[in-house]
Design a protein around this motif. Structure first.
Motif, PDB file in Angstrom:
ATOM      1  N   PHE A  11       0.829  -1.207   0.000  1.00 10.73           N
ATOM      2  CA  PHE A  11       0.000   0.000   0.000  1.00 10.73           C
ATOM      3  C   PHE A  11       0.870   1.266   0.000  1.00 10.73           C
ATOM      4  CE2 PHE A  11      -3.491  -2.725   1.848  1.00 10.73           C
ATOM      5  CZ  PHE A  11      -4.356  -2.535   0.793  1.00 10.73           C
ATOM      6  N   LYS A  12       1.967   1.217   0.762  1.00  9.49           N
ATOM      7  CA  LYS A  12       2.849   2.386   0.853  1.00  9.49           C
ATOM      8  C   LYS A  12       3.471   2.724  -0.499  1.00  9.49           C
ATOM      9  CE  LYS A  12       6.508   4.241   3.834  1.00  9.49           C
ATOM     10  NZ  LYS A  12       7.453   3.927   4.948  1.00  9.49           N
ATOM     11  N   ARG A  13       3.801   1.687  -1.276  1.00  9.40           N
ATOM     12  CA  ARG A  13       4.455   1.909  -2.564  1.00  9.40           C
ATOM     13  C   ARG A  13       3.453   2.222  -3.678  1.00  9.40           C
ATOM     14  NH1 ARG A  13       9.405   0.945  -4.727  1.00  9.40           N
ATOM     15  NH2 ARG A  13      10.131   0.140  -2.731  1.00  9.40           N
ATOM     16  N   ILE A  14       2.340   1.479  -3.719  1.00  5.39           N
ATOM     17  CA  ILE A  14       1.394   1.591  -4.842  1.00  5.39           C
ATOM     18  C   ILE A  14       0.310   2.645  -4.578  1.00  5.39           C
ATOM     19  CG2 ILE A  14      -0.278   0.346  -6.260  1.00  5.39           C
ATOM     20  CD1 ILE A  14       1.324  -2.205  -5.721  1.00  5.39           C
ATOM     21  N   LEU A  15      -0.237   2.638  -3.337  1.00  9.18           N
ATOM     22  CA  LEU A  15      -1.324   3.583  -3.003  1.00  9.18           C
ATOM     23  C   LEU A  15      -0.973   4.315  -1.707  1.00  9.18           C
ATOM     24  CD1 LEU A  15      -4.341   1.191  -3.690  1.00  9.18           C
ATOM     25  CD2 LEU A  15      -3.668   3.139  -5.112  1.00  9.18           C
ATOM     26  N   PRO A  16      -0.024   5.252  -1.768  1.00 11.71           N
ATOM     27  CA  PRO A  16       0.453   5.910  -0.540  1.00 11.71           C
ATOM     28  C   PRO A  16      -0.625   6.688   0.211  1.00 11.71           C
ATOM     29  CG  PRO A  16       1.299   7.021  -2.506  1.00 11.71           C
ATOM     30  CD  PRO A  16       0.666   5.766  -2.964  1.00 11.71           C
ATOM     31  N   ARG A  17      -1.659   7.144  -0.501  1.00  6.72           N
ATOM     32  CA  ARG A  17      -2.720   7.926   0.152  1.00  6.72           C
ATOM     33  C   ARG A  17      -3.842   7.040   0.676  1.00  6.72           C
ATOM     34  NH1 ARG A  17      -4.305  13.042  -3.504  1.00  6.72           N
ATOM     35  NH2 ARG A  17      -5.820  13.208  -1.810  1.00  6.72           N
ATOM     36  N   PHE A  18      -3.811   5.762   0.314  1.00  9.75           N
ATOM     37  CA  PHE A  18      -4.853   4.847   0.784  1.00  9.75           C
ATOM     38  C   PHE A  18      -4.578   4.479   2.243  1.00  9.75           C
ATOM     39  CE2 PHE A  18      -6.754   0.638   1.367  1.00  9.75           C
ATOM     40  CZ  PHE A  18      -8.030   0.857   0.876  1.00  9.75           C
ATOM     41  N   PRO A  19      -5.624   4.444   3.084  1.00 11.38           N
ATOM     42  CA  PRO A  19      -5.427   4.117   4.505  1.00 11.38           C
ATOM     43  C   PRO A  19      -5.116   2.638   4.722  1.00 11.38           C
ATOM     44  CG  PRO A  19      -7.763   4.400   4.046  1.00 11.38           C
ATOM     45  CD  PRO A  19      -7.028   4.784   2.781  1.00 11.38           C
ATOM     46  N   GLY A  20      -3.953   2.222   4.221  1.00 10.58           N
ATOM     47  CA  GLY A  20      -3.554   0.822   4.326  1.00 10.58           C
ATOM     48  C   GLY A  20      -3.530   0.284   5.741  1.00 10.58           C
TER      49      GLY A  20
END
Length: 555
Positions: free
Chosen positions: A198-207
């Motif tokens: 999530f940090k690499r692909i969707l950094p703004r997503f609340p992973g």
């Protein structure tokens, strides 16, 4: 009104609030809250505190900072570095997680706030400049490793060696590897993988929140807590109530060193990210106002069960990228966390501690900066060695002693550098019609009976013996010298002792038939020289505007 804006900067953005900023502030406030809920619980656990204290620390302090801070996008709250420092300092006084431990932590928060507020009121924000970037980078990288490895016990599901010596911790982990709880390890490892994705692909997503939800549901559905997976357990519902931290002179004295460390480290982390964002948004950060805001946030927070907080790198970046324009975003974050405390804490009962450990590890390992070490070695090896020395000192000695070692090293290097200022012999470069360092400009014309020296530093008692030695060696190399011209264009200050030593030096050489002249003396230095009686004693010999004019009198 202008006075109120200076004291409480929120009046400025509240009175001129643009409705166009509302959507960005709401979006950022929501995203940061979703990120902060699991993160604050994880950092509280790192600090040796119940997870709910992390949630408490994400309410009142954030509200206070939003009102008093000069940064519009800084996201304040629990951070990894300060959490480990809290654990380091307070665990010497009480068992982590105990009521006494919590009481000491609240007192520590109050102490940190008082120190930061005092620094702000006395305008001491510039003190952090004495910590070099190399020291900060080395300390941060080592601390990130210590923080990450401190979570191994939760990731493996085994009790490990207490303390901050990573080598002993790793050795203990290797010896107990066979005792690893398989299910706990799998949950933690899968959580780390998902968080990294999530940090690499969707950094703004609340992973982190999604990982927390998945892991909590899995533990509940399969009853994994009955199989040895350690869970958070019951988290009290409701907002923090007002209470007074316990006072005792003995505990204050014991906690003072760690309170000072947290005050400086927390402020450095906060001001660094605040200035980075402010430079992009083209507004100014007031470092003393930041100290006031952080100080008040920690003071008021200590009365509402909050442990020390500061501005965080990752959260502030997310807050900014999510569209935060003013402190309203933080106020919205507080509102969401309060709602969570009132109604949703039972949902975290089955949350495995391995997931909180994974959140901490993924967050802090991004602070290990190998590229900075390479860059410093390439530009100036001294700074590179400073980084490495601080790094290994922190790893071997621990967080608290590591930062103290870094501070001492910074000051020592500053003293050593200032004690041996750069001094250049000048010659005339005809093509440029200027006087240059003859080592860099071999074609520069020198004069048989005249030595021209430029001092590129302020002069004080500690560097005068070095300057005396330089002059002596240069005169030995040029035995026919009759005049010495000192170029003071690089001298910004001089103390009384240096004036006396220099005067004695000029008097002694005059008896040997060598005259001294001073050129390009700056106003503040000239004022000091005149108060020392130099104008009457040396007259025009200290008042030449340029080296050229001083030389024309002689040739």
């Amino acid at each position: 009104m202008s006075i109120l804006k200076n004291i409480i900067p929120a009046f400025d953005w509240l009175s001129t609030y643009n409705k166009k900023d509302l959507s960005g502030d709401i979006s950022a406030g929501l995203i940061v809250a979703v990120m902060l809920i699991p993160q604050s619980m994880a950092y509280a656990m790192l600090a040796g505190l119940p997870p709910v204290i992390g949630l408490y620390s994400s309410t009142i302090p954030l509200l206070i900072y939003a009102l008093f801070g000069s940064s519009r996008q800084l996201a304040v709250g629990p951070v990894a570095m300060v959490s480990l420092l809290v654990f380091t300092g307070v665990s010497t006084l009480a068992e982590p997680g105990s009521q006494a431990f919590i009481s000491y932590t609240l007192l520590l928060s109050l102490m940190v706030g008082v120190i930061q507020l005092a620094m702000g009121l006395f305008r001491l924000g510039s003190l952090v400049n004495f910590l070099s970037h190399a020291v900060i980078s080395g300390f941060t990288s080592a601390a990130a490793i210590i923080i990450g490895l401190s979570q191994l016990k939760h990731l493996l599901g085994v009790d490990l060696e207490k303390g901050q010596n990573v080598f002993l911790l790793l050795w203990d982990a290797i010896q107990k590897m066979s005792k690893t709880h398989p299910i706990t390890f799998i949950i933690g490892l899968l959580s780390m993988i998902l968080l990294l994705v999530f940090k690499r692909i969707l950094p703004r997503f609340p992973g982190p929140l999604l990982v927390v939800a998945l892991a909590t549901f899995t533990v509940y559905f399969f009853g994994l807590n009955q199989s040895g997976v350690k869970i958070v357990g019951e988290i009290p519902s409701g907002v923090p109530s007002f209470s007074l931290p316990g006072f005792s002179m003995e505990s204050i004295g014991t906690l003072l060193p760690i309170a000072l460390t947290i005050s400086f480290v927390g402020f450095m982390e906060s001001i660094a990210v605040a200035k980075a964002i402010a430079s992009r948004e083209k507004y100014k950060i007031n470092s003393n106002q930041e100290l006031n805001a952080l100080g008040l946030a920690n003071i008021v927070g200590s009365f509402f069960s909050s442990y020390p907080v500061t501005g965080g790198f990752s959260r502030s970046a997310v807050n900014y990228q999510a569209g935060a324009r003013t402190g309203l975003a933080s106020i919205i974050t507080v509102a969401i966390i309060i709602v969570t405390l009132l109604f949703f804490t039972p949902l975290f009962y089955y949350l495995p501690k391995a997931v909180l450990a994974a959140i901490v590890m993924v967050a802090v390992f991004g602070l290990i900066d190998i590229q900075e070490a390479i860059h410093l070695f390439r530009v100036k090896s001294t700074d590179g060695w400073t980084l490495l020395t601080t790094f290994f000192a922190t790893l071997t000695l621990g967080i608290e002693k590591g930062i103290l070692f870094g501070v001492a090293l910074s000051l020592l290097l500053f003293i050593l550098r200032s004690a041996k200022p750069h001094t250049a012999e000048l010659g005339y470069v005809e093509e440029q019609n200027i006087y240059r360092n003859i080592q860099r400009f071999p074609e520069a014309q020198t004069f048989p009976q005249t030595l021209i020296l430029r001092v590129d530093a302020s002069m004080y008692f500690a560097n005068m013996s070095f300057l005396e030695e330089i002059i002596r060696k240069k005169l030995e190399e040029k035995p026919d010298t009759k005049q010495v011209i000192l170029d003071f264009s690089g001298v910004n200050d001089i103390d009384a002792v240096a004036l006396d030593i220099l005067q004695e030096l000029m008097d002694n050489y005059k008896q040997a038939g060598i005259d001294f002249r001073i050129a390009a003396m700056k106003g503040p230095v000239r004022d000091l020289a005149e108060r020392a009686g130099w104008k009457e004693k040396f007259g025009k010999n200290i008042a030449y505007p340029t080296v050229k004019q001083a030389l024309e009198i002689l040739h």
